[in-house]
Write an enzyme that holds these catalytic residues in place. Structure first.
Site, short mmCIF file in Angstrom:
data_model
loop_
_atom_site.label_atom_id
_atom_site.label_comp_id
_atom_site.label_asym_id
_atom_site.label_seq_id
_atom_site.Cartn_x
_atom_site.Cartn_y
_atom_site.Cartn_z
N ASP A 12 0.85 -1.18 0.00
CA ASP A 12 0.00 0.00 0.00
C ASP A 12 0.89 1.24 0.00
OD1 ASP A 12 -2.33 1.42 -0.05
OD2 ASP A 12 -2.80 1.19 2.08
N GLU A 53 1.93 3.94 -4.02
CA GLU A 53 1.43 2.56 -4.13
C GLU A 53 2.36 1.72 -5.01
OE1 GLU A 53 -3.28 3.70 -3.53
OE2 GLU A 53 -2.37 3.69 -5.52
N ASP A 80 -5.13 -2.69 -2.52
CA ASP A 80 -6.43 -2.03 -2.65
C ASP A 80 -6.41 -0.93 -3.70
OD1 ASP A 80 -5.61 0.51 -1.38
OD2 ASP A 80 -5.55 -0.67 0.46
N HIS A 225 -15.73 26.46 -19.52
CA HIS A 225 -16.03 26.93 -20.87
C HIS A 225 -17.54 27.08 -21.07
CE1 HIS A 225 -17.57 22.98 -22.02
NE2 HIS A 225 -16.55 22.48 -21.34
N GLU A 301 -9.86 18.14 -20.22
CA GLU A 301 -10.88 17.33 -19.57
C GLU A 301 -10.47 15.86 -19.55
OE1 GLU A 301 -12.91 16.68 -17.39
OE2 GLU A 301 -14.72 17.77 -17.99
#
Length: 421
Positions: A12, A53, A80, A225, A301
């Protein structure tokens, strides 16, 4: 041929800030009696969750190699992190440039045929999680993790007893003592490493108000936008499909924003996502203010993969199981190799850090998209990833975050559309 030694690696990593002070933990277990064979943990300075990780995975696989250098092994890695598990299993593409060398390093440690990967819930990864947090706690004190002082195995043994599971052979106290001896032996065999220089004084202090000597913050005015033809239909428009232009409504919204910013007179710089709808919005404002537009790729985006151009209902109908998994975890990517929200957060965080340095003390208009704006707001608040689903951002809305010299951000505005009325 000799029978391979079967082992389990649990790993982890964590970051307090993402990016922020980070550390990893890894443990090698005997699957027959769940005895701890080796532990590793390290404070790694400022990094993201995903980097930490991967570093935990690498440490766990190296521990196996060091324990059994001449013995064939069959290792089951349990983590995980859906991102690491899926990427190392070859089911997801590795797009982020910081992840590729780490994945390649992990793949070289042991033969690929000897390692399998399994995702587990966070609640089943407590041992490695505790080690990672011990490492981060040590880093906060200006130290490195001390294996002799670790309580991770103690807590794990206590959990086994409470759940009436079969503990390792011998009384629990013997198992804990044996694990401590293994940790001490491994620590003695490792070369000494200097403690990190960053101590508690470098950790941002959280409190009310702002110290008067911090100077002017880097202030980011986050402008979504204007509308495109896809916006009223609520169709996904990311960076992996088409590149739609502003609609007539979107151009009117951009003009309204330009007038509002001209009236304020505070914008000193303009930075835009490379996508067309943002550049058109930014250019409308820039033309009114007499400023140039710089393009920052990190503000684009999310890549929605095969979901590009689809409504939520269409995605649910065609890719229902993938959508459910995506909604449940920020590490899950859209169908067809899109970007997970965790990957977007890393990209946006890196862009944010570059822009804070470049525009220290200045007011900058960032023209970008829903996910980058929500991500910047989430990170400023220290909110969990699921908070992305609890924010509304209208087309051409304005949100504001200020970043002070002590590292503390301040959310000043969210989803303001008063200039459009």
């Amino acid at each position: 041929m000799p029978v391979p030694r079967r082992l389990v690696v649990e790993a982890d990593g964590g970051s307090r800030g993402n990016p922020g002070p980070a550390g990893y933990g890894a443990v090698v277990l005997d699957p027959l009696d769940t005895a701890t064979l080796a532990e590793a943990a390290e404070y790694i300075g400022v990094a993201t969750n995903n980097v930490a990780e991967y570093r935990g995975l690498i440490a766990g696989l190296k521990a196996v190699r060091d324990l059994f250098p001449d013995t064939p092994v069959q290792v089951r890695v349990r983590m995980d992190s859906k991102l690491v598990v899926e990427q190392m299993s070859g089911r997801w593409k590795i797009k982020h440039p910081d992840m590729k060398p780490l994945a390649e390093e992990a793949a070289r440690i042991l033969p690929a045929s000897s390692v399998t990967y399994e995702w587990i819930p966070r609640a089943e990864n407590k041992h490695a999680d505790r080690l990672a947090n011990e490492a981060m706690d040590a880093g906060g004190r200006g130290e490195q993790w001390d294996p002799g002082a670790s309580t991770a195995d103690v807590e794990t043994t206590r959990t086994r007893v409470l759940h009436e599971e079969q503990p390792p052979s011998g009384p629990p106290g013997d198992a804990v003592a044996g694990a401590a001896k293994v940790r001490a032996a491994l620590a003695a065999a490792r070369p000494a490493t200097a403690a990190p220089q960053a101590g508690p004084a470098e950790t941002p202090q959280v409190g009310w108000g702002t110290a008067p000597d911090l100077g002017a913050p880097a202030t980011f005015l986050l402008l979504r936008h204007g509308e495109t033809a896809l916006t009223p239909e609520k169709r996904s428009a990311g960076s992996g499909g088409g590149d739609p232009e502003l609609s007539a409504t979107g151009r009117r919204q951009a003009a309204c924003a330009a007038e509002a910013f001209a009236a304020r007179g505070t914008v000193q710089e303009i930075v835009s996502s490379p996508l067309r709808r943002c550049r058109e919005t930014a250019e409308a404002v820039a033309g009114r203010l007499g400023l140039e537009v710089r393009v920052e790729d990190g503000l684009r985006e999310t890549d929605f993969g095969l979901w590009e151009g689809l409504t939520f209902a269409e995605v649910r109908e065609r890719h229902g199981a993938d959508l459910t998994a995506w909604l449940a975890s920020p590490d899950v990517a859209p169908t067809g190799g899109g970007e997970s929200f965790a990957e977007v957060a890393e990209r946006v965080s890196a862009a944010r850090d570059r822009l804070i340095v470049r525009y220290a003390g200045r007011t900058v208009l960032l023209v970008t998209h829903v996910t980058p704006i929500k991500t910047l707001v989430r990170l400023a608040l220290g909110a969990p990833p699921e908070s992305l689903y609890r924010m509304e951002l209208s087309p051409a809305s304005v949100s504001t975050v200020a970043y002070y010299a002590d590292g503390n951000p301040s959310l000043r505005l969210l989803n303001d559309t008063s200039h459009l009325r």
